[in-house]
Design a protein around this motif. Structure first.
Motif, short mmCIF file in Angstrom:
data_model
loop_
_atom_site.label_atom_id
_atom_site.label_comp_id
_atom_site.label_asym_id
_atom_site.label_seq_id
_atom_site.Cartn_x
_atom_site.Cartn_y
_atom_site.Cartn_z
N ALA A 196 37.56 38.31 65.97
CA ALA A 196 37.27 38.09 66.98
C ALA A 196 37.61 39.31 68.19
CB ALA A 196 38.11 36.88 67.60
N GLN A 197 38.84 39.87 67.85
CA GLN A 197 39.14 41.05 68.81
C GLN A 197 38.08 42.13 68.61
OE1 GLN A 197 43.22 42.52 68.55
NE2 GLN A 197 42.28 44.40 68.75
N LEU A 198 37.91 42.47 67.18
CA LEU A 198 36.95 43.68 67.12
C LEU A 198 35.51 43.31 67.49
CD1 LEU A 198 37.99 44.56 63.49
CD2 LEU A 198 38.37 45.83 65.61
N LEU A 199 35.02 42.09 67.30
CA LEU A 199 33.65 41.57 67.91
C LEU A 199 33.62 41.77 69.36
CD1 LEU A 199 32.70 38.76 65.53
CD2 LEU A 199 31.50 40.86 65.72
N ARG A 200 34.71 41.52 70.04
CA ARG A 200 34.82 41.44 71.39
C ARG A 200 34.64 42.80 72.06
NH1 ARG A 200 39.18 38.55 71.45
NH2 ARG A 200 38.54 36.76 71.40
N GLU A 201 35.37 43.67 71.37
CA GLU A 201 35.17 45.06 71.74
C GLU A 201 34.15 45.57 71.41
OE1 GLU A 201 38.33 46.67 69.56
OE2 GLU A 201 40.02 45.89 70.90
N GLN A 202 33.46 45.66 70.37
CA GLN A 202 32.27 46.18 69.69
C GLN A 202 31.15 45.60 70.63
OE1 GLN A 202 32.03 44.89 65.71
NE2 GLN A 202 33.74 46.07 65.19
N MET A 203 30.94 44.02 70.73
CA MET A 203 29.90 43.64 71.67
C MET A 203 29.96 43.93 73.18
SD MET A 203 29.17 40.03 69.64
CE MET A 203 27.57 39.89 70.34
N SER A 204 31.10 44.13 73.61
CA SER A 204 31.04 44.41 74.96
C SER A 204 30.57 45.77 75.34
CB SER A 204 32.74 44.23 75.43
OG SER A 204 32.75 44.64 76.63
N GLU A 205 30.86 46.78 74.32
CA GLU A 205 30.36 47.94 74.74
C GLU A 205 28.82 48.07 74.45
OE1 GLU A 205 30.88 52.44 72.76
OE2 GLU A 205 32.31 50.76 71.83
N ALA A 206 28.41 47.31 73.36
CA ALA A 206 26.93 47.47 73.11
C ALA A 206 26.16 46.57 74.28
CB ALA A 206 26.63 46.76 71.56
N LEU A 207 26.70 45.35 74.48
CA LEU A 207 25.95 44.82 75.82
C LEU A 207 26.04 45.29 77.39
CD1 LEU A 207 26.46 40.98 74.26
CD2 LEU A 207 24.63 42.43 73.90
N GLY A 208 27.31 45.86 77.42
CA GLY A 208 27.66 46.10 78.82
C GLY A 208 28.14 44.88 79.45
N VAL A 209 28.69 44.01 79.00
CA VAL A 209 29.31 42.80 79.45
C VAL A 209 30.66 42.72 78.97
CG1 VAL A 209 29.04 40.49 79.69
CG2 VAL A 209 26.88 41.90 79.20
N PRO A 210 31.55 42.43 79.99
CA PRO A 210 33.00 42.26 79.59
C PRO A 210 33.26 40.85 79.11
CG PRO A 210 32.82 42.06 81.99
CD PRO A 210 31.58 42.51 81.48
N LEU A 211 33.96 40.94 77.96
CA LEU A 211 33.95 39.65 77.11
C LEU A 211 35.46 39.17 76.82
CD1 LEU A 211 31.46 40.66 74.14
CD2 LEU A 211 30.96 39.30 76.18
#
Length: 459
Positions: free
Chosen positions: A309-324
């Motif tokens: 979950a932590q890794l997905l949070r970091e990866q997707m936050s960077e890709a989407l430009g949205v803090p997660l």
């Protein structure tokens, strides 16, 4: 552990649960704040009678669905991003009806019967979208403004009996919620909020789907009745056989099922936790590797679920430009699926952001259309722009063939729908004339049919 013999069945019908930790237990054990809706529970036993196969195969039953259900219920027709600018239009078709959804010059969205008032020609072809400065019949050129007012009638001298005020395009009830456009063919329909019920509250705050945009839209014809097509997605009971590859990483048999109202149900099943059916042994590091989120080896002292979950949070936050940071492990990983009657499934999670819709095709009980849409989070202030066009797949095509589709996820959807033709043939040829449902794991299917019956028995 043998799930079939480990615990005695309780005396109360519907009270039996899979041995081991529940979905709620697993989510609370993550030790994080989660939306109260995520751990709410709502179940009541609703009977155990068989569901008759004729409900799926009978043309007469289907005809009653059109007149009593589809003509009287709110249904998702489009997203607001399909019509962001004045003149944008999109059609929505269900059974014999075609609806034309248009954004007017005044910025308002309206839904019209997609029929010319002259001689009944469709104003726009089914399954189309575009932009127009007016609404014009392709047969004789009668025209209406985007606001539905008759603006031009060729050879008006021959129609002294046509009064402009009587020839406005008939509107269909239309409301919006969560970025979706809903229509209802019943002019006396009660407000959409009554059908949404608890869904509107659950999908407030960070689950507000108006804050998302379509990243991919697939449409696939399925060789079965529209009800059977969506029922394949209303339970996790099939994971054991259909998605056996997921048993090391998905807690299926202890999924949670909720019946919040006649129109709203839900299941939640956790990811990063082995199925109670899984008989192998694995370390947390091995479990983490099977989740395939990258990030190298599992750090000492971390669970596969929390680190994934932590890794997905970091990866997707960077890709989407949205803090997660505010999203819990469950919201990042788990399969959280709501069903809004009659034909819509919504996922509020971040990494599984799907929306489903199931419709009959024509008046053939054995054909249905599956809309599969992915809604991604976008930064605040992102303008509403036209979404990508839907990718249409034939019955025999794999979901993985669609451009932009994750091949692994496409294979899972293939597994979900490969059974449907076999099931429909079984409906037709079975000596036993109904399906027997589980009291808990398939409770959403039973309630779905009970709500259908409520509509079919209304005057």
């Amino acid at each position: 552990m043998n799930l079939e013999t480990s615990l005695p069945l309780p005396a109360e019908p519907g009270a039996a649960r899979c041995p081991g930790p529940s979905t709620r237990d697993i989510i609370l054990a993550d030790g994080q704040d989660v939306p109260p809706a995520l751990i709410a529970e709502a179940y009541a036993f609703a009977g155990d009678a068989d569901i008759d196969y004729d409900r799926y195969t009978s043309p007469d039953f289907m005809a009653r669905e059109f007149t009593h259900l589809w003509a009287r219920t709110w249904q998702w027709a489009a997203r607001e991003e399909h019509v962001p600018e004045a003149g944008d239009y999109i059609t929505y078709d269900i059974g014999p009806w075609s609806i034309l959804i248009v954004r007017g010059d005044d910025g308002e969205i309206r839904a019209y019967r997609n029929v010319c008032l002259h001689r009944g020609t469709q104003l726009k072809r089914s399954d189309t979208s575009g932009n127009a400065v007016e609404i014009r019949c392709p047969f004789h050129g009668w025209r209406w403004s985007l606001e539905g007012e008759l603006s031009h009638l060729p050879c008006r001298w021959d129609f002294p009996h046509v009064k402009d005020e009587e020839f406005q395009l008939p509107q269909v009830r239309m409301e919006t919620w969560g970025g979706f456009i809903f229509i209802n063919l019943d002019p006396d329909a009660r407000p959409l909020k009554e059908q949404l019920g608890p869904l509107a509250e659950h999908f407030s705050g960070r689950w507000d789907l108006a804050d998302r945009r379509i990243s991919l839209h697939l449409q696939k014809e399925l060789p079965t009745n529209w009800k059977a097509a969506q029922e394949a997605f209303l339970e996790a009971y099939h994971v054991y056989e259909t998605h056996a590859q997921a048993l090391p990483t998905a807690a299926d048999a202890n999924a949670q099922y909720d019946l919040f109202s006649d129109h709203v149900t839900r299941f939640v099943h956790t990811i990063g936790v082995a199925s109670p059916h899984y008989t192998g042994t694995q370390t947390e590091a091995e479990l983490f590797d099977k989740l395939r989120v990258g990030g190298g080896p599992l750090p000492e002292g971390r669970t596969a679920r929390s680190y994934a979950a932590q890794l997905l949070r970091e990866q997707m936050s960077e890709a989407l430009g949205v803090p997660l940071d505010q999203y819990s492990d469950s919201e990042m990983l788990d399969s959280i699926e709501y069903h809004l009657f009659p034909n819509m499934c919504l996922f509020p999670g971040v990494s599984l952001p799907m929306i489903y819709r199931f419709r009959p095709i024509g008046n053939d009980p054995s054909r249905s259309l599956f809309d599969l849409m992915f809604l991604k989070l976008v930064p605040p202030g992102t303008p509403v722009e036209h979404p990508p066009e839907p990718v249409r797949l034939k019955v025999e095509q794999s979901y993985a063939e669609a451009p932009g589709m994750n091949p692994g996820l496409g294979g899972v959807y293939d597994q979900d729908t490969d059974n449907l033709a076999l099931q429909y043939q079984g409906f037709l040829g079975s000596a036993k004339r109904g399906q027997t449902l589980g009291n808990y794991q398939e409770a959403r299917i039973r309630q779905f049919h009970q709500t259908i019956d409520h509509y079919l028995t209304r005057d």
